[in-house]
Structures are given as structure tokens and as C-alpha cells.
Motif scaffolding. Structure first.
Motif, PDB file in Angstrom:
ATOM      1  N   MET A  25      -4.299 -16.024  -3.769  1.00 35.51           N
ATOM      2  CA  MET A  25      -3.154 -15.559  -4.553  1.00 35.51           C
ATOM      3  C   MET A  25      -1.841 -15.859  -3.826  1.00 35.51           C
ATOM      4  N   ILE A  26      -1.768 -15.557  -2.546  1.00 40.72           N
ATOM      5  CA  ILE A  26      -0.540 -15.798  -1.781  1.00 40.72           C
ATOM      6  C   ILE A  26      -0.222 -17.292  -1.723  1.00 40.72           C
ATOM      7  N   ALA A  27      -1.252 -18.111  -1.512  1.00 37.81           N
ATOM      8  CA  ALA A  27      -1.040 -19.561  -1.484  1.00 37.81           C
ATOM      9  C   ALA A  27      -0.546 -20.072  -2.830  1.00 37.81           C
ATOM     10  N   ALA A  28      -1.092 -19.529  -3.924  1.00 35.01           N
ATOM     11  CA  ALA A  28      -0.682 -19.954  -5.261  1.00 35.01           C
ATOM     12  C   ALA A  28       0.769 -19.548  -5.539  1.00 35.01           C
ATOM     13  N   LEU A  29       1.150 -18.336  -5.125  1.00 30.28           N
ATOM     14  CA  LEU A  29       2.529 -17.896  -5.318  1.00 30.28           C
ATOM     15  C   LEU A  29       3.489 -18.740  -4.491  1.00 30.28           C
ATOM     16  N   ASP A  30       3.101 -19.077  -3.281  1.00 28.96           N
ATOM     17  CA  ASP A  30       3.940 -19.893  -2.406  1.00 28.96           C
ATOM     18  C   ASP A  30       4.242 -21.243  -3.049  1.00 28.96           C
ATOM     19  N   VAL A  41       3.914  -7.621  -3.306  1.00 22.97           N
ATOM     20  CA  VAL A  41       3.434  -6.300  -2.903  1.00 22.97           C
ATOM     21  C   VAL A  41       2.065  -6.085  -3.523  1.00 22.97           C
ATOM     22  N   PHE A  42       1.043  -6.055  -2.690  1.00 21.28           N
ATOM     23  CA  PHE A  42      -0.301  -5.730  -3.147  1.00 21.28           C
ATOM     24  C   PHE A  42      -0.451  -4.207  -3.109  1.00 21.28           C
ATOM     25  N   VAL A  43      -0.691  -3.603  -4.263  1.00 13.87           N
ATOM     26  CA  VAL A  43      -0.892  -2.158  -4.326  1.00 13.87           C
ATOM     27  C   VAL A  43      -2.393  -1.925  -4.431  1.00 13.87           C
ATOM     28  N   ASP A  44      -2.983  -1.501  -3.330  1.00 15.04           N
ATOM     29  CA  ASP A  44      -4.443  -1.392  -3.223  1.00 15.04           C
ATOM     30  C   ASP A  44      -4.881   0.061  -3.296  1.00 15.04           C
ATOM     31  N   ASP A  45      -5.778   0.347  -4.231  1.00 15.95           N
ATOM     32  CA  ASP A  45      -6.270   1.715  -4.408  1.00 15.95           C
ATOM     33  C   ASP A  45      -7.446   2.006  -3.475  1.00 15.95           C
ATOM     34  N   ASP A  46      -7.204   1.785  -2.168  1.00 20.15           N
ATOM     35  CA  ASP A  46      -8.179   2.098  -1.122  1.00 20.15           C
ATOM     36  C   ASP A  46      -9.514   1.397  -1.367  1.00 20.15           C
ATOM     37  N   SER A  47      -9.462   0.092  -1.612  1.00 28.49           N
ATOM     38  CA  SER A  47     -10.666  -0.685  -1.911  1.00 28.49           C
ATOM     39  C   SER A  47     -11.657  -0.631  -0.753  1.00 28.49           C
ATOM     40  N   ALA A  52      -7.023  -4.212   1.600  1.00 29.90           N
ATOM     41  CA  ALA A  52      -5.800  -3.918   2.364  1.00 29.90           C
ATOM     42  C   ALA A  52      -5.791  -4.677   3.691  1.00 29.90           C
ATOM     43  N   ASP A  53      -6.929  -4.746   4.364  1.00 30.57           N
ATOM     44  CA  ASP A  53      -6.996  -5.480   5.640  1.00 30.57           C
ATOM     45  C   ASP A  53      -6.728  -6.963   5.431  1.00 30.57           C
ATOM     46  N   ALA A  54      -7.242  -7.515   4.331  1.00 30.36           N
ATOM     47  CA  ALA A  54      -7.019  -8.931   4.031  1.00 30.36           C
ATOM     48  C   ALA A  54      -5.533  -9.215   3.824  1.00 30.36           C
ATOM     49  N   VAL A  55      -4.833  -8.285   3.168  1.00 30.91           N
ATOM     50  CA  VAL A  55      -3.393  -8.456   2.958  1.00 30.91           C
ATOM     51  C   VAL A  55      -2.649  -8.359   4.286  1.00 30.91           C
ATOM     52  N   ARG A  56      -3.004  -7.378   5.091  1.00 29.08           N
ATOM     53  CA  ARG A  56      -2.260  -7.149   6.334  1.00 29.08           C
ATOM     54  C   ARG A  56      -2.448  -8.272   7.347  1.00 29.08           C
ATOM     55  N   ARG A  57      -3.597  -8.903   7.344  1.00 30.91           N
ATOM     56  CA  ARG A  57      -3.793 -10.033   8.261  1.00 30.91           C
ATOM     57  C   ARG A  57      -2.790 -11.145   7.982  1.00 30.91           C
ATOM     58  N   ILE A  58      -2.510 -11.375   6.708  1.00 29.12           N
ATOM     59  CA  ILE A  58      -1.533 -12.403   6.347  1.00 29.12           C
ATOM     60  C   ILE A  58      -0.110 -11.885   6.538  1.00 29.12           C
ATOM     61  N   ALA A  59       0.098 -10.592   6.257  1.00 30.52           N
ATOM     62  CA  ALA A  59       1.440 -10.006   6.382  1.00 30.52           C
ATOM     63  C   ALA A  59       1.953 -10.032   7.819  1.00 30.52           C
ATOM     64  N   ARG A  66       3.502  -7.782   1.586  1.00 28.87           N
ATOM     65  CA  ARG A  66       3.414  -6.364   1.935  1.00 28.87           C
ATOM     66  C   ARG A  66       2.189  -5.746   1.273  1.00 28.87           C
ATOM     67  N   CYS A  67       1.707  -4.665   1.861  1.00 32.31           N
ATOM     68  CA  CYS A  67       0.574  -3.920   1.311  1.00 32.31           C
ATOM     69  C   CYS A  67       0.976  -2.465   1.137  1.00 32.31           C
ATOM     70  N   LEU A  68       0.725  -1.931  -0.038  1.00 35.11           N
ATOM     71  CA  LEU A  68       0.910  -0.504  -0.312  1.00 35.11           C
ATOM     72  C   LEU A  68      -0.476   0.055  -0.624  1.00 35.11           C
ATOM     73  N   ARG A  69      -1.048   0.742   0.361  1.00 32.56           N
ATOM     74  CA  ARG A  69      -2.401   1.285   0.201  1.00 32.56           C
ATOM     75  C   ARG A  69      -2.324   2.729  -0.259  1.00 32.56           C
ATOM     76  N   ARG A  70      -2.993   3.029  -1.369  1.00 34.02           N
ATOM     77  CA  ARG A  70      -2.961   4.371  -1.941  1.00 34.02           C
ATOM     78  C   ARG A  70      -4.310   5.062  -1.695  1.00 34.02           C
ATOM     79  N   ILE A  71      -4.246   6.289  -1.226  1.00 30.30           N
ATOM     80  CA  ILE A  71      -5.453   7.068  -0.983  1.00 30.30           C
ATOM     81  C   ILE A  71      -5.424   8.297  -1.882  1.00 30.30           C
ATOM     82  N   GLY A  72      -6.506   8.499  -2.621  1.00 26.98           N
ATOM     83  CA  GLY A  72      -6.586   9.649  -3.522  1.00 26.98           C
ATOM     84  C   GLY A  72      -5.904   9.430  -4.851  1.00 26.98           C
TER      85      GLY A  72
END
Length: 364
Positions: A25-30, A41-47, A52-59, A66-72
């Protein structure tokens, strides 16, 4: 302090279990957004799959990511709202994390809004568009049913009100944010229904691709949530959407109870026993549907599921006693039989909803 300009466009990607799709996805957007200042901004519902880890490695190496991880908290619409409100970009695009939307259309959509449109929608149902990526006849019919319903209530002419691919000016989104329902999966329709005036919409055709990885989230429960959104809008938001869903599930339980009771009677079982069997099966069916639909975002699992089932049946049993008692009291007070029964049922539904929300599906 720095003088570097912020992004012009923020791409919000609501996601759940989309780890394999993050880097593509990031490569396609680039590639698609060359020459445009953008962020994603990837909004991840605590997958649980490590999205979230996959996003942060690139970030770590790319500040545009950016990653916005939501818990609960769970839900596509609420994820989009939180992602959109987290950016300072002038324009916001929403795109699914499954790579089925065509990111190469984003520059055209951005240009349409910059030139005066309120919102640009990636559309499968205008000339040049294609919905072949739905893959199955079931998904096509489910989507088509939703589109027909949405067109009736949408306050602006649109061919694809169920699209999850659109671009809007941030100021317009923020102006509507407090009016959004924020539940379910159809944030575009929520925006259309929330706007007090019809929006100027430009539809940009695109081809809906087959899913590259992961599983589809389009199922019958999504359509039921969509129906709840329409009912909520029709009632002007006067009742909580969860209460409406709880009441609809209760109506389904009444049908289950009736069918099971009739089948048991045909099998030679006496009425009292048949009614008891039907009631128990209906309670179990209602609990399962409420757990999967009404309280989808805080679904009970494991030992909590069985504890919740027992509590739910106790709550509904007390609700049934209250229902019958109130109906009898009103009937003996010379209230018409149908009115007394309806009043008892209404009290029973309110009791079941209030106590279930407090004891069974208590937010953690």
C-alpha cells in the motif's frame, strides 16, 4: 521550530489484519502521489496479525507514514473519524487497506475537490468503473441491495453511496464530525446523511480490484448495521443505535421462539414444554446475535462468552417476568389487551437492554 510545509493530503487507511498489505500500500501511494505532499495514517484496531508493527517498521525510515493503534475500540467508521481528526493536512482521502481501491485515481479526486467539489468519490457504478473485484454473486447482491437503499435516503445524487473510497476537504469533514453516527462500515453514507445541505459530489470511476490478501469484511452483519444507520437517521438520532440493534435482535428472537414452539408441538410435545424449549433457544440465538452484532466491538470470547450467556439468560428471564407482570396489571386495570401486552414488551426490552449493557457486555 521548523519551516517545512506540512502535507497537502492525508490518506487514512482503516485496517484490521492487513499486515501483508501494508508495504504494498505504501509503495503504491508513493508511486501514485508523486509531486504531492502526502502522509498516510493507518488506523489499526489492535490487529492480532501484527499490522501495527508492519506500519511502524516502515515509519521508522519514512516520516510520511504513521500508525494510530486503537485498543478496546473497533469499527471502520470510527477508525476513519479518528484518523481524519489526527491530521493537519488540508485534504483527507479514505482508502481500504486491502488494495482493492485504485490509488492511481487519487490525484484526479484531489483535483476535483481543489476545483470546488465538496467530496470526490471513487465510483464503481459510473461509466469507466467496474465492481468485478467483489468476486462472488453473494457480495454483488449484498452491495447492490445496500446501494438501492442508500440512494433513497442520500441527500445528493450519487451512483455509489456505499463506496469506501473518497476524498474530502478537512474543513468540511471537521464541520460534519459532530453530526456523524460513527458506527458501522459506511462512513461515506454517514457523511452524506449528516450534512444539513446536499453536498456537491464528483464521482471518479475506478476498477474495484480482487482482494490481494486477508479476508473480506463484507457480510450480512455489515448490511444489518447499515440498516441500523438508516433507521437511526430516519428517527433523527433519537434512540441509541445499539438499542435499535438490540430491539431488532429481540424481534428476531420472537420469530425463533414461535418457529421452535410450533415444531415442538408438531412433534407431540405439550405446549408448556414446547414454549420453554422455544424460549431457551431464542435466548441463546439472541445472545449470539447481540454478541456478534450489537456489541461487535466488545465481543465476548472464551470463558467470558459462557459467563455472559448465563447472565444474559438470567437477565432475560427476569425481563420476561416483568413483561408478563406489567401486562397483567395493566390488563386488570382495564387497559386493552394489545396495549397492555405492548407496554409489557416495551418495559421488557428496555430492562433487557439496560441490564445487559451493564452486566453482560460491560466495557472493559
Amino acid at each position: 521550530m521548523t519551516t517545512a510545509a506540512g502535507p497537502t493530503l492525508c490518506v487514512v487507511v482503516p485496517c484490521y489484519n492487513e499486515a501483508p498489505n501494508v508495504a504494498p500500500m505504501i509503495a503504491a501511494l508513493d508511486a501514485a502521489l508523486a509531486g504531492i505532499a502526502w502522509e498516510v495514517v493507518f488506523v489499526d484496531d489492535d490487529s492480532p496479525d501484527g499490522t501495527a508493527d508492519a506500519v511502524r517498521r516502515i515509519a521508522h525510515a519514512d516520516p510520511r507514514v504513521r500508525c494510530l493503534r486503537r485498543i478496546g475500540r473497533r469499527g471502520l467508521s470510527s477508525a476513519v473519524i479518528e484518523g481524519a481528526l489526527s491530521t493537519s493536512a488540508d485534504f483527507i482521502a479514505v482508502i481500504d487497506g486491502d488494495l482493492q481501491h485504485d490509488e492511481t485515481r487519487l490525484p484526479l479526486m484531489l483535483a476535483a475537490v481543489q476545483q470546488g467539489a465538496d467530496i470526490a468519490v471513487g465510483s464503481r457504478h459510473v461509466s469507466g468503473g467496474d465492481a468485478a473485484g467483489l468476486a462472488s454473486l453473494w457480495r454483488e447482491r449484498l452491495s447492490a441491495s445496500g446501494i438501492r437503499l442508500a440512494r433513497i435516503l442520500a441527500r445528493a445524487p450519487i451512483n455509489d453511496p456505499m463506496s469506501g473510497f473518497f476524498l474530502i476537504r478537512r474543513a468540511k469533514f471537521e464541520a460534519l464530525a459532530h453530526r456523524l453516527n460513527g458506527q458501522g462500515f459506511k462512513i461515506l453514507l454517514d457523511l452524506l446523511l449528516a450534512s444539513p445541505q446536499p453536498l456537491h459530489i464528483v464521482e471518479v470511476p475506478y476498477r474495484f480490484r480482487p482482494r490481494a490478501a486477508g479476508e473480506s469484511k463484507l457480510d450480512i452483519l455489515v448490511l444489518v448495521q447499515f440498516a441500523g444507520l438508516l433507521i437511526d437517521n430516519t428517527l433523527g438520532g433519537g434512540l441509541p443505535l445499539r438499542f435499535l440493534a438490540f430491539a431488532l435482535v429481540g424481534a428476531f428472537g420472537m420469530v425463533v421462539n414461535l418457529i421452535v414452539t410450533l415444531l415442538a408441538r408438531r412433534a407431540g410435545i405439550d405446549f408448556g414444554t414446547a414454549q420453554a424449549i422455544g424460549t431457551i433457544i431464542a435466548m441463546v440465538a439472541n445472545f449470539e446475535m447481540n454478541n456478534r452484532l450489537t456489541y461487535r466491538t466488545i465481543r465476548l470470547r472464551g470463558a467470558r462468552y459462557w459467563r455472559g450467556l448465563v447472565l444474559f439468560m438470567l437477565v432475560c428471564g427476569l425481563g420476561a417476568i416483568a413483561n408478563v407482570g406489567i401486562a397483567r396489571a395493566l390488563y386488570h386495570a382495564n387497559t386493552a389487551g394489545i396495549a397492555a401486552s405492548a407496554a409489557g414488551s416495551a418495559i421488557g426490552v428496555v430492562w433487557n437492554y439496560a441490564v445487559s449493557a451493564t452486566l453482560v457486555w460491560r466495557a472493559r
